[in-house]
Structure formats: C-alpha cells, structure tokens
Design an enzyme around this catalytic site. Sequence first.
Site, PDB file in Angstrom:
ATOM      1  N   GLU A 160       0.808  -1.232   0.000  1.00  0.00           N
ATOM      2  CA  GLU A 160       0.000   0.000   0.000  1.00  0.00           C
ATOM      3  C   GLU A 160       0.836   1.274   0.000  1.00  0.00           C
ATOM      4  O   GLU A 160       0.874   2.021   0.990  1.00  0.00           O
ATOM      5  CB  GLU A 160      -0.955   0.004   1.195  1.00  0.00           C
ATOM      6  CG  GLU A 160      -2.010  -1.065   1.142  1.00  0.00           C
ATOM      7  CD  GLU A 160      -3.138  -0.839   2.149  1.00  0.00           C
ATOM      8  OE1 GLU A 160      -3.092   0.155   2.894  1.00  0.00           O
ATOM      9  OE2 GLU A 160      -4.083  -1.646   2.176  1.00  0.00           O
ATOM     10  N   GLU A 374      -5.774  -8.152   0.759  1.00  0.00           N
ATOM     11  CA  GLU A 374      -6.452  -7.760   2.005  1.00  0.00           C
ATOM     12  C   GLU A 374      -7.883  -7.381   1.688  1.00  0.00           C
ATOM     13  O   GLU A 374      -8.142  -6.696   0.698  1.00  0.00           O
ATOM     14  CB  GLU A 374      -5.811  -6.522   2.670  1.00  0.00           C
ATOM     15  CG  GLU A 374      -4.527  -6.771   3.393  1.00  0.00           C
ATOM     16  CD  GLU A 374      -3.966  -5.507   4.045  1.00  0.00           C
ATOM     17  OE1 GLU A 374      -4.742  -4.648   4.510  1.00  0.00           O
ATOM     18  OE2 GLU A 374      -2.728  -5.397   4.071  1.00  0.00           O
TER      19      GLU A 374
END
Length: 469
Positions: A160, A374
């Site tokens: 991320e 995720e």
Amino acid sequence: RVKSLPQDFVWGGATAAYQVEGATKVDGKGKTMWDDYLEAQGRFSPDPASDFYHRFPEDIALSKEYGLNAIRVSIAWTRIFPQGYGKPNQEGVAYYHRLFKECLDNGLEPYVSLHHFDSPQTLFEDGDWLNRQNIDYFVDYAEFCFKEFTEVKNWFTINELISLAYSQYIQGNFPPNHHFDVSAGIQAQHNELLAHARVVNLYKKLGLTGRIGLIHVIQPIYPIDDAPENVHAAKLQDAFMNKFLLDGAFLGHYSADTMDSINEILRLNEAHLEIEDGDLDILAEAATQNDFFGMNYYQNQFIKAYQGESTNSFNGTGEKGTSSFKFKGVGEAVKKEGVPTTDWDWNIYPEGLYDSLKRVTRDYPNCKTIYITENGLGLKEEKPAEGEILADPKRIDYIDQHLEAILQARDEGVDVQGYFVWSLQDQFSWANGYNKRYGLFFVDFETQKRYIKTSALWFKELAETKTER
Ligand code: BGP
C-alpha cells in the site's frame, strides 16, 4: 446462495510484522518509525500485539485447521538490518527461517512483503521515502532477503504505497503527522514506486524463479452525483489515490491524462513533484515484469467538489461520524445515502471491488494475475465465554459480499487467483490500537489466548467446497 471456490484458489489470512509480532525490543531488533512515536503518544503499545514472534506455530496450526492454504506475512526490515543497512542481525534472519519453515511444513504458502509501513527509525529520521538514498538501502535489504530466504517463492515489494504517503503527509495519522503536505504526498508515491521498480528489476536480473509484485490498496472514487464539478473532483482524487500508482506500476510512466490531474492538484496547492532523469526508464523496465498484483480493498469514497482550505479529521476511535476530509481544489469526502458505514466511517461497498477488478484488467494489460491481498471488516468485539465461539455475522456477510464481487469479476474474465482476509488473527492497528478487530481468530491481548470466531468456521467450510469454477 451457496458459494464454491475455484480449484487451486489461494485462500489465506493476512498479517503484517509490526501488527502481530510484538517482541519489538528483543533479539537485536532495531526501532521502526513507530516505536518512539507510539511511546510518546501514549495511546497504545505495539507490544505484545498478537505475540506472533513467539506464538506463530499456534496461529499456523489454526490456519491449517481452518482450511487456509496461504498466509501473508511481512519481514520486519529492522529485524534483519536494525539500522536499515549494515550488518545483518542473525537472530532476525533465523526467526524468519523458522517462520517460513513452519508455514511450509503445514501446507501454507507464505506470501511475503518486504515493507509494510515499518520503515527503520534511522532512515525515517533521514526523510524516509523522500530521501532517495533510502531507496538504495531498500534495494540492498531486498537483495539480501532474496538470496537468504530462498524458500520464499512469492514476494511483494511494498504494501500500500498510497496509504503510507497519504497517512504520513496528507491525512496526518501516521508519523510524521503532516497534513496536506501535497509535495511530500506525491513525491513519496513516486519514490516508493521507484523503490518497487528497482527491486523488481533486480529480482529478474538475479534470475530468481519465484514471483514478485506489489500491493496497492484501491479506493475507487465516485462522484456523489452527475454534476460536472463533482465528476471532475472525483477524477482528481482518483488520480491522487489510485491512477498515479497504477500507471507507474503497470504502464511504467504516468499517462498524460493522469499528469493533467496531478498537475492541476499540484498547481492549486503550490506543490511540486520531481522526477529525475532515468526514473521513468526504471519504471518502464519493471512495468512488464511484475508477476502478479496484490489488490487490497476495503472501501470506496464518494466525492464532491471542494474549493476551501484543506482540513481533515481522522476517526481512530470507532466513534461513528467523527471523520472528515476536505482537500483544497480536489474534493470533499461525503456519505451516500443507502451505503452502510462501519464505526470507523468506512463505506461498505462491494461494487467498488468489482469495479476495481474490472478497471485494472481493462486499463492495465501488464497487470496479470491478481490476488486480493487484504479485505475484511473491523469490529469492536468482546471476548467470548470459555469454550464459546464468538459470533461475527457482520464479518461473514462482509466477506461473503466481497467474495461474490470477486467471483463475478472472475466469471467475466478477470484473473483473480486468491483471497487473503484481513486479518488472520486480531492484531494491533496502526492508528486505531486494539479495539478494531479484524481476525478470524479472536485474541485476548492480555492472556494471548486465541478464540474461534464463526467467520473462521465459515472460512473452513468454503475451503472445502472447491469446484471447477
Ligand atoms: C491496510 C493495511 C493493514 C491494516 C488494514 C486495516 O491499509 O495494509 O496494515 O491495518 O489496512 O486498517 P486499519 O488497521 O487502519 O483499520
């Protein structure tokens, strides 16, 4: 309806070193950018987290028992190089060998990130990703890991990239807590991409046989309505949150359309981005060499135009309705009627996952196999009575809806090969502490005892329903 998973579907749980390991001061580990910061803040400690450093065999046994065939972990850079560079710390190296062996012995394929929000304190003090010398240190660390941990076949460079840049320099909820430092926010994204690309290029040059990619969290941005100014606001916010990084990773350059939006944001905020000679060659070389893409997905954003001064407030307590976000000249995050939100004000919007999968596949032919690395729901939960199972129907419903979106996209040709729930067990959350639980397994952080949630049973049942889908 009853679902079934495709044959060979990767079905895993996700963790991150700093959020599960605890043991932040043992066996020669160096400090991350979080240690002193959290101590000074005094809200919560990263110790013992889920004590995964000592209890990983128990969590791996549970993972196996509940039908998982993969696990996402990250290596803590400062366990290997306590200062970020220099001499490797053999105790840290030995720990990860033990961890990977335990995974493999139990039929769990480890998917390993090199960087998950835990920059070494020393490098953080020197500017973190804004300092290009730190990219060199990251490449050295990656090379060491590739040569040392040959048992690992699935690597992610950075987790991320946007969350780090955005939380550090725009939203201000990660150290160093800057708000709307737009130059830093965009520069960090570019530099992280460069770090990722250099590591991918290195991996391929070394002729290693595993797979490598990166992880982006996608937050699709929708205008709140069809008003042209709101449509434009959404386009700008999307460029900043998603498109700049997708372009960089999978086109190997920033498209003219993307740069139009980015330049507009920079102009309005008196900010600038520096791209050095040769940077784009590095990105271009890597763009075709990613073996897979890890997509994290939690929520979308609805946006409306906003011209005032930038301001925001972060909901890190789970008190519904306390978050706000207004970005000068870009847009303001608003809620949409009929779209449910969590206690932390995150929209629950599975369509956004479907749209994101379709978009990436349509716009980025270099993006091949996708894993959802995720996805999950944070809830406040109480410890169940001894011998009881914790009922978490909301989480099951959340995962079920998102899995539906994934399988639909897959049926329409999107190459999704796996799903990792965030999170495997309850963990420490960076800016929320311990009351935002995501796990399939409940952790009593005082005793470290694990309890089963009904979502774990649901996960196991699905693991057993594989078909030729
Ligand atoms: C992602 C991170 C994870 C995790 C998750 C949930 O952005 O990769 O590390 O924390 O989000 O976020 P939070 O803990 O803030 O609820």
